[in-house]
Design an enzyme around this catalytic site. Structure first.
Site, PDB file in Angstrom:
ATOM      1  N   SER A 262       0.835  -1.196   0.000  1.00 51.89           N
ATOM      2  CA  SER A 262       0.000   0.000   0.000  1.00 51.89           C
ATOM      3  C   SER A 262       0.877   1.256   0.000  1.00 51.89           C
ATOM      4  O   SER A 262       1.686   1.427  -0.910  1.00 51.89           O
ATOM      5  CB  SER A 262      -0.958  -0.044   1.187  1.00 51.89           C
ATOM      6  OG  SER A 262      -2.012   0.874   1.033  1.00 51.89           O
TER       7      SER A 262
ATOM      8  N   GLU B  50      -9.845  -4.283  -5.224  1.00 45.25           N
ATOM      9  CA  GLU B  50      -9.287  -3.175  -4.451  1.00 45.25           C
ATOM     10  C   GLU B  50      -9.513  -1.815  -5.099  1.00 45.25           C
ATOM     11  O   GLU B  50      -9.532  -1.683  -6.335  1.00 45.25           O
ATOM     12  CB  GLU B  50      -7.783  -3.380  -4.260  1.00 45.25           C
ATOM     13  CG  GLU B  50      -7.417  -4.627  -3.497  1.00 45.25           C
ATOM     14  CD  GLU B  50      -5.936  -4.699  -3.185  1.00 45.25           C
ATOM     15  OE1 GLU B  50      -5.397  -3.688  -2.694  1.00 45.25           O
ATOM     16  OE2 GLU B  50      -5.325  -5.750  -3.425  1.00 45.25           O
TER      17      GLU B  50
ATOM     18  N   HIS C 148      -7.503  -5.905   0.132  1.00 48.85           N
ATOM     19  CA  HIS C 148      -6.322  -5.052   0.181  1.00 48.85           C
ATOM     20  C   HIS C 148      -5.314  -5.592   1.192  1.00 48.85           C
ATOM     21  O   HIS C 148      -5.602  -5.714   2.377  1.00 48.85           O
ATOM     22  CB  HIS C 148      -6.740  -3.625   0.557  1.00 48.85           C
ATOM     23  CG  HIS C 148      -5.611  -2.643   0.544  1.00 48.85           C
ATOM     24  ND1 HIS C 148      -4.858  -2.387  -0.582  1.00 48.85           N
ATOM     25  CD2 HIS C 148      -5.106  -1.836   1.520  1.00 48.85           C
ATOM     26  CE1 HIS C 148      -3.952  -1.466  -0.308  1.00 48.85           C
ATOM     27  NE2 HIS C 148      -4.074  -1.121   0.964  1.00 48.85           N
TER      28      HIS C 148
END
Length: 305
Positions: A150, A239, A269
Protein backbone atom coordinates in the site's frame (compact mmCIF):
# COMPACT_ATOMS: atom_id res chain seq x y z
CA UNK A 1 2.44 -20.66 15.84
CA UNK A 2 1.45 -22.73 12.85
CA UNK A 3 -0.77 -21.59 10.00
CA UNK A 4 -4.46 -22.36 9.90
CA UNK A 5 -6.92 -21.84 7.06
CA UNK A 6 -10.13 -20.01 7.88
CA UNK A 7 -12.76 -20.01 5.09
CA UNK A 8 -12.71 -16.77 3.11
CA UNK A 9 -16.36 -15.80 3.79
CA UNK A 10 -15.76 -15.97 7.55
CA UNK A 11 -12.52 -14.00 7.33
CA UNK A 12 -14.14 -11.35 5.14
CA UNK A 13 -17.08 -11.01 7.50
CA UNK A 14 -14.76 -10.35 10.45
CA UNK A 15 -12.35 -8.04 8.64
CA UNK A 16 -15.21 -6.20 6.98
CA UNK A 17 -16.23 -5.03 10.43
CA UNK A 18 -12.78 -4.47 11.89
CA UNK A 19 -11.13 -2.34 9.23
CA UNK A 20 -13.88 0.27 8.78
CA UNK A 21 -13.87 0.74 12.54
CA UNK A 22 -10.09 1.20 12.71
CA UNK A 23 -9.43 3.10 9.48
CA UNK A 24 -12.02 5.77 10.06
CA UNK A 25 -11.42 9.38 9.00
CA UNK A 26 -13.41 10.58 12.00
CA UNK A 27 -10.86 9.09 14.40
CA UNK A 28 -7.56 10.75 15.20
CA UNK A 29 -4.51 9.11 13.67
CA UNK A 30 -3.01 8.32 17.10
CA UNK A 31 -6.19 6.43 18.02
CA UNK A 32 -6.17 4.60 14.69
CA UNK A 33 -2.59 3.53 15.36
CA UNK A 34 -3.51 2.13 18.76
CA UNK A 35 -6.41 0.19 17.29
CA UNK A 36 -4.24 -1.20 14.50
CA UNK A 37 -1.60 -2.30 16.98
CA UNK A 38 -4.26 -4.08 19.04
CA UNK A 39 -5.57 -5.81 15.92
CA UNK A 40 -2.07 -7.03 15.07
CA UNK A 41 -2.46 -9.69 17.76
CA UNK A 42 -4.46 -11.67 15.18
CA UNK A 43 -1.39 -11.87 12.92
CA UNK A 44 1.10 -14.19 14.59
CA UNK A 45 4.72 -14.86 13.77
CA UNK A 46 5.79 -18.10 12.11
CA UNK A 47 7.52 -20.56 14.42
CA UNK A 48 11.30 -20.18 14.77
CA UNK A 49 11.33 -16.49 13.86
CA UNK A 50 14.10 -14.48 15.48
CA UNK A 51 13.34 -10.79 16.07
CA UNK A 52 16.28 -8.50 16.77
CA UNK A 53 15.42 -4.93 17.69
CA UNK A 54 17.80 -2.28 16.46
CA UNK A 55 17.99 1.23 15.09
CA UNK A 56 18.41 1.82 11.38
CA UNK A 57 19.32 5.31 10.20
CA UNK A 58 18.27 6.61 13.58
CA UNK A 59 14.81 4.98 13.47
CA UNK A 60 13.49 1.98 15.40
CA UNK A 61 13.62 -1.16 13.29
CA UNK A 62 13.57 -4.93 13.53
CA UNK A 63 15.73 -7.51 11.83
CA UNK A 64 13.73 -10.70 11.34
CA UNK A 65 15.38 -13.98 10.46
CA UNK A 66 14.31 -17.62 10.34
CA UNK A 67 16.23 -19.82 12.75
CA UNK A 68 18.32 -22.32 10.83
CA UNK A 69 18.07 -20.43 7.54
CA UNK A 70 20.79 -18.07 6.41
CA UNK A 71 21.37 -16.83 2.90
CA UNK A 72 23.09 -13.80 1.51
CA UNK A 73 21.06 -10.73 0.82
CA UNK A 74 18.39 -8.80 2.66
CA UNK A 75 14.97 -7.24 2.25
CA UNK A 76 14.13 -3.74 3.47
CA UNK A 77 10.39 -3.81 4.24
CA UNK A 78 8.31 -0.61 4.36
CA UNK A 79 4.90 -1.05 5.96
CA UNK A 80 1.63 0.33 4.69
CA UNK A 81 -0.98 2.41 6.45
CA UNK A 82 -1.59 5.48 4.33
CA UNK A 83 1.70 7.04 5.55
CA UNK A 84 -0.19 7.85 8.76
CA UNK A 85 -0.72 4.53 10.59
CA UNK A 86 0.99 1.14 10.69
CA UNK A 87 3.94 0.02 12.79
CA UNK A 88 6.44 -2.71 13.50
CA UNK A 89 3.67 -4.57 15.31
CA UNK A 90 1.17 -4.48 12.43
CA UNK A 91 3.65 -5.86 9.89
CA UNK A 92 5.91 -8.08 11.98
CA UNK A 93 4.04 -11.23 10.95
CA UNK A 94 4.32 -10.49 7.23
CA UNK A 95 7.98 -9.54 7.53
CA UNK A 96 8.66 -12.72 9.50
CA UNK A 97 6.99 -14.83 6.84
CA UNK A 98 9.13 -13.19 4.16
CA UNK A 99 12.22 -13.98 6.23
CA UNK A 100 11.24 -17.67 6.30
CA UNK A 101 10.29 -17.84 2.64
CA UNK A 102 13.37 -15.99 1.33
CA UNK A 103 15.88 -17.21 3.89
CA UNK A 104 17.12 -13.61 4.03
CA UNK A 105 17.18 -11.10 6.84
CA UNK A 106 14.17 -8.80 6.57
CA UNK A 107 14.62 -5.32 8.00
CA UNK A 108 11.29 -3.80 9.04
CA UNK A 109 11.57 -0.02 9.37
CA UNK A 110 9.54 2.24 11.65
CA UNK A 111 9.73 5.31 9.40
CA UNK A 112 8.22 8.61 10.52
CA UNK A 113 4.48 9.04 9.97
CA UNK A 114 2.21 11.90 8.97
CA UNK A 115 0.68 14.24 9.95
CA UNK A 116 3.38 14.79 12.57
CA UNK A 117 6.06 14.15 9.96
CA UNK A 118 4.71 14.82 6.45
CA UNK A 119 6.45 14.19 3.13
CA UNK A 120 9.38 13.81 2.60
CA UNK A 121 10.15 12.49 6.11
CA UNK A 122 9.24 8.86 5.37
CA UNK A 123 11.15 8.90 2.09
CA UNK A 124 14.21 10.34 3.79
CA UNK A 125 14.06 7.63 6.47
CA UNK A 126 13.69 4.80 3.95
CA UNK A 127 16.53 6.09 1.77
CA UNK A 128 18.81 6.54 4.77
CA UNK A 129 17.98 3.02 5.99
CA UNK A 130 18.97 1.48 2.67
CA UNK A 131 22.20 3.49 2.60
CA UNK A 132 23.06 2.37 6.12
CA UNK A 133 22.58 -1.29 5.15
CA UNK A 134 25.04 -0.75 2.32
CA UNK A 135 27.54 1.16 4.43
CA UNK A 136 27.39 -0.78 7.71
CA UNK A 137 25.86 -4.22 7.09
CA UNK A 138 28.36 -5.49 4.55
CA UNK A 139 25.77 -5.63 1.78
CA UNK A 140 25.91 -4.36 -1.77
CA UNK A 141 22.95 -2.46 -3.16
CA UNK A 142 22.25 -5.34 -5.55
CA UNK A 143 21.93 -7.69 -2.58
CA UNK A 144 19.09 -5.68 -1.00
CA UNK A 145 15.51 -5.88 -2.25
CA UNK A 146 12.91 -3.33 -1.17
CA UNK A 147 9.35 -4.44 -0.50
CA UNK A 148 6.25 -2.82 0.88
CA UNK A 149 2.47 -2.77 0.83
CA UNK A 150 0.00 0.00 0.00
CA UNK A 151 1.62 3.30 1.06
CA UNK A 152 4.74 1.28 1.86
CA UNK A 153 4.68 0.03 -1.72
CA UNK A 154 4.57 3.59 -3.00
CA UNK A 155 7.37 4.48 -0.61
CA UNK A 156 9.39 1.50 -1.90
CA UNK A 157 9.09 2.78 -5.46
CA UNK A 158 9.97 6.34 -4.47
CA UNK A 159 12.96 5.10 -2.47
CA UNK A 160 14.32 3.12 -5.41
CA UNK A 161 13.93 6.13 -7.69
CA UNK A 162 15.80 8.36 -5.23
CA UNK A 163 18.57 5.82 -4.70
CA UNK A 164 19.14 5.56 -8.45
CA UNK A 165 18.90 9.30 -9.18
CA UNK A 166 20.84 10.68 -6.22
CA UNK A 167 23.17 7.89 -5.15
CA UNK A 168 23.71 5.76 -8.25
CA UNK A 169 22.49 2.67 -6.38
CA UNK A 170 19.97 0.19 -7.78
CA UNK A 171 18.24 -2.24 -5.39
CA UNK A 172 18.13 -5.92 -6.29
CA UNK A 173 14.36 -6.01 -6.78
CA UNK A 174 11.10 -4.38 -5.78
CA UNK A 175 8.18 -6.28 -4.27
CA UNK A 176 5.04 -4.14 -4.26
CA UNK A 177 1.80 -5.33 -2.65
CA UNK A 178 -1.09 -3.15 -3.86
CA UNK A 179 1.19 -0.09 -3.99
CA UNK A 180 -0.27 3.41 -3.57
CA UNK A 181 1.93 5.22 -6.05
CA UNK A 182 -0.09 8.38 -6.70
CA UNK A 183 -2.01 9.77 -3.71
CA UNK A 184 -3.41 12.51 -5.96
CA UNK A 185 -5.78 10.03 -7.62
CA UNK A 186 -9.24 9.98 -6.05
CA UNK A 187 -10.73 6.46 -5.91
CA UNK A 188 -13.71 5.95 -8.17
CA UNK A 189 -15.56 3.81 -5.62
CA UNK A 190 -16.40 4.59 -2.02
CA UNK A 191 -14.61 1.62 -0.44
CA UNK A 192 -13.33 -1.91 -0.62
CA UNK A 193 -13.18 -4.40 2.24
CA UNK A 194 -10.28 -2.61 3.96
CA UNK A 195 -9.94 1.02 2.89
CA UNK A 196 -12.43 3.75 2.08
CA UNK A 197 -12.27 6.95 0.09
CA UNK A 198 -12.67 9.47 2.98
CA UNK A 199 -9.88 7.78 4.93
CA UNK A 200 -7.54 7.61 1.94
CA UNK A 201 -8.11 11.30 1.16
CA UNK A 202 -7.38 12.21 4.77
CA UNK A 203 -4.15 10.21 4.64
CA UNK A 204 -3.11 11.79 1.34
CA UNK A 205 -3.62 15.29 2.76
CA UNK A 206 -1.81 14.45 5.99
CA UNK A 207 1.16 13.00 4.11
CA UNK A 208 1.42 15.93 1.69
CA UNK A 209 1.27 18.60 4.38
CA UNK A 210 2.54 21.83 2.82
CA UNK A 211 4.38 19.98 0.07
CA UNK A 212 3.99 19.95 -3.70
CA UNK A 213 1.51 17.32 -4.85
CA UNK A 214 3.35 17.09 -8.18
CA UNK A 215 6.61 16.11 -6.53
CA UNK A 216 7.45 12.67 -7.88
CA UNK A 217 8.71 11.61 -4.45
CA UNK A 218 5.11 12.01 -3.30
CA UNK A 219 3.65 10.44 -6.45
CA UNK A 220 6.36 8.10 -7.77
CA UNK A 221 4.07 6.73 -10.48
CA UNK A 222 4.61 10.07 -12.26
CA UNK A 223 8.39 9.91 -11.83
CA UNK A 224 11.18 8.38 -13.88
CA UNK A 225 10.69 4.61 -14.06
CA UNK A 226 13.68 3.93 -16.29
CA UNK A 227 16.45 1.84 -14.78
CA UNK A 228 14.36 0.35 -11.98
CA UNK A 229 15.15 -3.23 -10.93
CA UNK A 230 12.86 -6.21 -11.59
CA UNK A 231 9.53 -5.45 -9.97
CA UNK A 232 6.66 -7.64 -8.80
CA UNK A 233 3.24 -6.02 -8.34
CA UNK A 234 0.44 -7.92 -6.59
CA UNK A 235 -3.15 -6.66 -6.29
CA UNK A 236 -6.66 -8.03 -5.95
CA UNK A 237 -9.23 -7.05 -8.57
CA UNK A 238 -11.61 -5.84 -5.84
CA UNK A 239 -9.29 -3.17 -4.45
CA UNK A 240 -9.67 0.59 -4.77
CA UNK A 241 -6.04 0.64 -5.92
CA UNK A 242 -6.51 -1.99 -8.63
CA UNK A 243 -6.66 0.44 -11.57
CA UNK A 244 -3.63 2.33 -10.26
CA UNK A 245 -1.66 -0.92 -10.06
CA UNK A 246 -2.66 -1.82 -13.61
CA UNK A 247 -1.42 1.61 -14.73
CA UNK A 248 1.83 1.15 -12.83
CA UNK A 249 2.53 -2.25 -14.38
CA UNK A 250 1.94 -0.84 -17.85
CA UNK A 251 4.16 2.19 -17.21
CA UNK A 252 6.96 0.01 -15.87
CA UNK A 253 6.83 -2.22 -18.94
CA UNK A 254 6.87 0.84 -21.20
CA UNK A 255 10.01 1.99 -19.38
CA UNK A 256 11.71 -1.32 -20.09
CA UNK A 257 11.50 -2.65 -16.52
CA UNK A 258 11.12 -6.39 -16.02
CA UNK A 259 7.68 -6.70 -14.43
CA UNK A 260 5.68 -9.51 -12.93
CA UNK A 261 2.06 -8.56 -12.33
CA UNK A 262 -0.55 -10.79 -10.73
CA UNK A 263 -4.19 -10.10 -9.94
CA UNK A 264 -5.93 -12.22 -7.34
CA UNK A 265 -9.69 -12.66 -7.15
CA UNK A 266 -11.57 -13.06 -3.89
CA UNK A 267 -8.99 -11.53 -1.55
CA UNK A 268 -8.74 -7.93 -0.31
CA UNK A 269 -6.32 -5.05 0.18
CA UNK A 270 -3.02 -6.46 1.49
CA UNK A 271 -4.55 -9.82 2.39
CA UNK A 272 -0.92 -10.99 2.54
CA UNK A 273 -0.83 -9.58 6.08
CA UNK A 274 -3.34 -12.27 7.08
CA UNK A 275 -1.35 -15.10 5.49
CA UNK A 276 -1.20 -16.97 8.80
CA UNK A 277 -4.87 -17.89 8.47
CA UNK A 278 -5.71 -17.32 4.78
CA UNK A 279 -4.17 -19.96 2.51
CA UNK A 280 -4.47 -18.01 -0.79
CA UNK A 281 -2.77 -15.03 0.87
CA UNK A 282 0.03 -17.32 2.09
CA UNK A 283 0.48 -18.55 -1.49
CA UNK A 284 0.81 -14.94 -2.69
CA UNK A 285 3.50 -14.26 -0.08
CA UNK A 286 5.39 -17.35 -1.23
CA UNK A 287 5.33 -16.11 -4.83
CA UNK A 288 6.56 -12.68 -3.74
CA UNK A 289 9.32 -14.21 -1.63
CA UNK A 290 10.53 -16.37 -4.52
CA UNK A 291 10.74 -13.26 -6.70
CA UNK A 292 12.68 -11.31 -4.06
CA UNK A 293 15.02 -14.23 -3.39
CA UNK A 294 15.82 -14.51 -7.08
CA UNK A 295 16.55 -10.77 -7.08
CA UNK A 296 19.07 -10.90 -4.26
CA UNK A 297 20.47 -14.27 -5.31
CA UNK A 298 20.11 -14.57 -9.08
CA UNK A 299 20.60 -18.04 -10.51
CA UNK A 300 23.84 -18.27 -12.45
CA UNK A 301 24.63 -20.56 -15.38
CA UNK A 302 26.93 -22.49 -13.01
CA UNK A 303 23.97 -23.13 -10.70
CA UNK A 304 22.03 -24.51 -13.65
CA UNK A 305 24.84 -26.97 -14.36
Amino acid sequence: MRDINIPLPITKAVLGRMFPAMLNARLSFPLQRKLMDLGSALQWLPDNTVVHRLRLAGRPAEKLTARGKSTEGAVLYLHGGGYAVGSLATHRSLAGRLAHETGCAVYLLDYRLAPEHPFPAGLEDATAAFLELVENAGLRADQIAIAGDSAGGGLSLATAQRLIARHGLTPAALGLIAPWTDPNVVPERERDLVINRPWSRACAAAYLGEGDSQDTGYAPLRGDLNGLPPTYVQVDVSELLHSQCVELAGALRAAGVHVRFTESQGLWHVAQAQAAFVAPAAAAVTELAEFLKEGVQPVSMRDLG
